[in-house]
Design a protein around this motif. Structure first.
Motif: not given
Length: 164
Positions: A103-110
């Motif tokens: 998953l990616v939120v605000d271009d950051t992989s989480v």
């Protein structure tokens, strides 16, 4: 001396009425006490109930993308807080998808799970990056959310197609 004749008239009308009422009560209890086991609402704290709605119109609105691309980052779901209080929502990949996607939120992989803080009426998007060598046809995920006023909702077993 005169003899009085006694005739037996059978049960009195009052006795029949009492018996009929007793039978009616027994039947009503038997029929009314055996519920169907089905439900059409989600319960929330303090005895309130909310009707079950489609993903887009629920307490937390979900707009699930029809498909995502392998070897790319694509929008997976947009979550909207339709409550009049702040809420948090968590998107979790199914176990079967954890090796092939992040998953990616605000271009950051989480990773396999993303938690969003949502103000009333606000929306946020969770993207997904699917590996190029995936053998999956669909990507499964769950969404859970809770609000400040004790509202908790669950949207399990959502999915989207994976295209190559």
């Amino acid at each position: 001396m005169s003899r009085r004749r006694t005739r037996s008239r059978g049960p009195s009308g009052r006795a029949l009425l009492v018996a009929a009422l007793a039978i009616a009560v027994i039947v009503a209890v038997a029929v009314g006490g055996a519920g169907t086991g089905a439900f059409a609402t989600s319960a929330v704290e303090r005895g309130s109930a909310l009707p079950v709605a489609a993903d887009e119109g629920g307490v937390v609105g979900l707009d699930v993308n029809d498909s995502v691309r392998a070897n790319d980052t694509s929008r997976l779901v947009t979550v909207t807080n339709t409550l009049d209080a702040p809420a948090s929502a968590t998107v979790s990949l199914h176990e079967s998808a954890r090796d092939d996607a992040d998953l990616v939120v605000d271009d950051t992989s989480v990773g396999d799970e993303a938690t969003l803080a949502l103000d009333p009426g606000a929306s946020d998007t969770v993207d997904v990056r699917v590996a190029s060598g995936t053998t999956l046809d669909t990507l499964g995920f769950d969404v859970t959310a809770s609000g400040e006023r004790g509202v908790t909702v669950s949207a399990p077993d959502r999915s989207t197609a994976i295209t190559t």
